[in-house]
Design a protein around this motif. Structure first.
Motif, PDB file in Angstrom:
ATOM      1  N   LEU A  49     -20.825  22.561 -51.922  1.00  0.00           N
ATOM      2  CA  LEU A  49     -20.076  21.361 -51.581  1.00  0.00           C
ATOM      3  C   LEU A  49     -20.045  21.243 -50.063  1.00  0.00           C
ATOM      4  CD1 LEU A  49     -18.408  19.002 -52.734  1.00  0.00           C
ATOM      5  CD2 LEU A  49     -16.389  20.461 -52.501  1.00  0.00           C
ATOM      6  N   VAL A  50     -20.599  20.147 -49.545  1.00  0.00           N
ATOM      7  CA  VAL A  50     -20.723  19.967 -48.099  1.00  0.00           C
ATOM      8  C   VAL A  50     -19.993  18.694 -47.700  1.00  0.00           C
ATOM      9  CG1 VAL A  50     -22.316  19.755 -46.161  1.00  0.00           C
ATOM     10  CG2 VAL A  50     -22.940  21.162 -48.134  1.00  0.00           C
ATOM     11  N   ASP A  51     -19.088  18.820 -46.730  1.00  0.00           N
ATOM     12  CA  ASP A  51     -18.241  17.722 -46.265  1.00  0.00           C
ATOM     13  C   ASP A  51     -18.841  17.121 -44.995  1.00  0.00           C
ATOM     14  OD1 ASP A  51     -16.067  16.235 -45.011  1.00  0.00           O
ATOM     15  OD2 ASP A  51     -14.698  17.312 -46.330  1.00  0.00           O
ATOM     16  N   ALA A  52     -19.058  15.809 -45.005  1.00  0.00           N
ATOM     17  CA  ALA A  52     -19.738  15.116 -43.910  1.00  0.00           C
ATOM     18  C   ALA A  52     -18.805  14.618 -42.811  1.00  0.00           C
ATOM     19  CB  ALA A  52     -20.532  13.931 -44.471  1.00  0.00           C
ATOM     20  N   ARG A  53     -17.494  14.841 -42.927  1.00  0.00           N
ATOM     21  CA  ARG A  53     -16.567  14.362 -41.895  1.00  0.00           C
ATOM     22  C   ARG A  53     -16.663  15.194 -40.627  1.00  0.00           C
ATOM     23  NH1 ARG A  53     -11.091  15.131 -44.317  1.00  0.00           N
ATOM     24  NH2 ARG A  53     -12.198  16.853 -45.287  1.00  0.00           N
ATOM     25  N   GLY A  54     -16.096  14.650 -39.555  1.00  0.00           N
ATOM     26  CA  GLY A  54     -16.045  15.378 -38.298  1.00  0.00           C
ATOM     27  C   GLY A  54     -15.227  16.650 -38.441  1.00  0.00           C
ATOM     28  N   GLU A  55     -15.521  17.618 -37.588  1.00  0.00           N
ATOM     29  CA  GLU A  55     -14.887  18.934 -37.665  1.00  0.00           C
ATOM     30  C   GLU A  55     -13.359  18.875 -37.581  1.00  0.00           C
ATOM     31  OE1 GLU A  55     -15.160  23.316 -35.541  1.00  0.00           O
ATOM     32  OE2 GLU A  55     -16.293  21.640 -34.697  1.00  0.00           O
ATOM     33  N   GLY A  56     -12.817  18.020 -36.720  1.00  0.00           N
ATOM     34  CA  GLY A  56     -11.363  17.935 -36.568  1.00  0.00           C
ATOM     35  C   GLY A  56     -10.659  17.473 -37.827  1.00  0.00           C
ATOM     36  N   ARG A  57     -11.246  16.541 -38.555  1.00  0.00           N
ATOM     37  CA  ARG A  57     -10.646  16.066 -39.811  1.00  0.00           C
ATOM     38  C   ARG A  57     -10.863  17.074 -40.933  1.00  0.00           C
ATOM     39  NH1 ARG A  57     -12.409  10.241 -38.463  1.00  0.00           N
ATOM     40  NH2 ARG A  57     -10.753   9.764 -36.984  1.00  0.00           N
ATOM     41  N   PHE A  58     -11.973  17.765 -40.897  1.00  0.00           N
ATOM     42  CA  PHE A  58     -12.263  18.795 -41.895  1.00  0.00           C
ATOM     43  C   PHE A  58     -11.316  19.980 -41.738  1.00  0.00           C
ATOM     44  CE2 PHE A  58     -14.445  22.742 -43.071  1.00  0.00           C
ATOM     45  CZ  PHE A  58     -14.847  22.474 -44.363  1.00  0.00           C
ATOM     46  N   ARG A  59     -11.183  20.494 -40.521  1.00  0.00           N
ATOM     47  CA  ARG A  59     -10.344  21.676 -40.265  1.00  0.00           C
ATOM     48  C   ARG A  59      -8.864  21.363 -40.425  1.00  0.00           C
ATOM     49  NH1 ARG A  59     -12.400  22.233 -35.031  1.00  0.00           N
ATOM     50  NH2 ARG A  59     -10.221  22.332 -34.468  1.00  0.00           N
ATOM     51  N   GLY A  60      -8.444  20.198 -39.957  1.00  0.00           N
ATOM     52  CA  GLY A  60      -7.047  19.859 -40.120  1.00  0.00           C
ATOM     53  C   GLY A  60      -6.289  19.360 -38.923  1.00  0.00           C
ATOM     54  N   PRO A  61      -6.673  19.634 -37.705  1.00  0.00           N
ATOM     55  CA  PRO A  61      -5.822  19.189 -36.609  1.00  0.00           C
ATOM     56  C   PRO A  61      -5.916  17.701 -36.281  1.00  0.00           C
ATOM     57  CG  PRO A  61      -7.711  20.372 -35.736  1.00  0.00           C
ATOM     58  CD  PRO A  61      -7.759  20.502 -37.233  1.00  0.00           C
ATOM     59  N   GLU A  62      -6.975  17.016 -36.700  1.00  0.00           N
ATOM     60  CA  GLU A  62      -7.176  15.626 -36.293  1.00  0.00           C
ATOM     61  C   GLU A  62      -6.951  14.673 -37.468  1.00  0.00           C
ATOM     62  OE1 GLU A  62     -10.968  12.902 -35.151  1.00  0.00           O
ATOM     63  OE2 GLU A  62     -10.927  14.900 -34.288  1.00  0.00           O
ATOM     64  N   PRO A  63      -5.837  13.964 -37.479  1.00  0.00           N
ATOM     65  CA  PRO A  63      -5.588  13.024 -38.589  1.00  0.00           C
ATOM     66  C   PRO A  63      -6.456  11.778 -38.465  1.00  0.00           C
ATOM     67  CG  PRO A  63      -3.846  12.842 -36.978  1.00  0.00           C
ATOM     68  CD  PRO A  63      -4.752  13.974 -36.516  1.00  0.00           C
TER      69      PRO A  63
END
Length: 166
Positions: A49-63
């Motif tokens: 399963l590969v998520d194409a969103r930016g790293e900040g939204r994937f990791r959690g700090p960037e809403p």
């Protein structure tokens, strides 16, 4: 559009008449994953399963700006491969050898089953296209994506950097 104009190609604000046409599409259900498929995959690991969103939204700090009711984070066990990495600074798709390197750097094996996801199932399609460019024509998309997963999954199946799970 920006690159089209930059190249001084023709544009118009006139309405262009179009003849109605019939388009016939055939759904290939193997290329569409559901919430239940992804939930079952947590234990079976039948597909990557590969998520194409930016790293900040994937990791959690960037809403996501203006996105009420959904926090950033990702599906436990997913890998982050932002779709923007497949593009040149001018917005064109990078050559296949560079795209392949991006998959390899993230440990994504294109010989194994792959499902792309993102926030709402849109940018995941760019990841599916990138894998297709490399000869993989069976990349599935989980179109419920993080938006569905955030609202339906158990807290232990959601990952957030820098804070406890939901």
């Amino acid at each position: 559009m920006a690159n089209w104009v930059k190249r001084d190609l023709p544009v118009t604000s006139d309405t262009t008449p179009a003849e109605p046409q019939t388009f016939h599409a055939t759904l290939n259900p193997s290329l569409l994953k559901t919430f239940q498929d992804v939930q079952e995959n947590l234990s079976s690991r039948r597909f990557q399963l590969v998520d194409a969103r930016g790293e900040g939204r994937f990791r959690g700090p960037e809403p996501k700006p203006g996105e009420a009711g959904i926090e950033p984070g990702h599906i436990v066990g997913s890998v982050n491969l932002p779709f923007a990495g497949f593009l040149t600074p001018e917005g064109f798709q990078k050559p296949p050898h560079e795209i392949r390197r991006l998959f390899e750097e993230k440990g994504v094996d294109l010989k194994k089953p792959l499902t792309a996801t993102c926030r709402r199932g849109v940018t995941a399609c760019h990841l599916a296209l990138a894998s297709y460019v490399l000869g993989k024509d069976d990349t599935a998309v989980y179109d419920g994506a993080w938006s569905e997963w955030f609202h339906r999954a158990q807290p232990e199946h959601k990952a957030y950097e820098g804070r406890s799970q939901a």
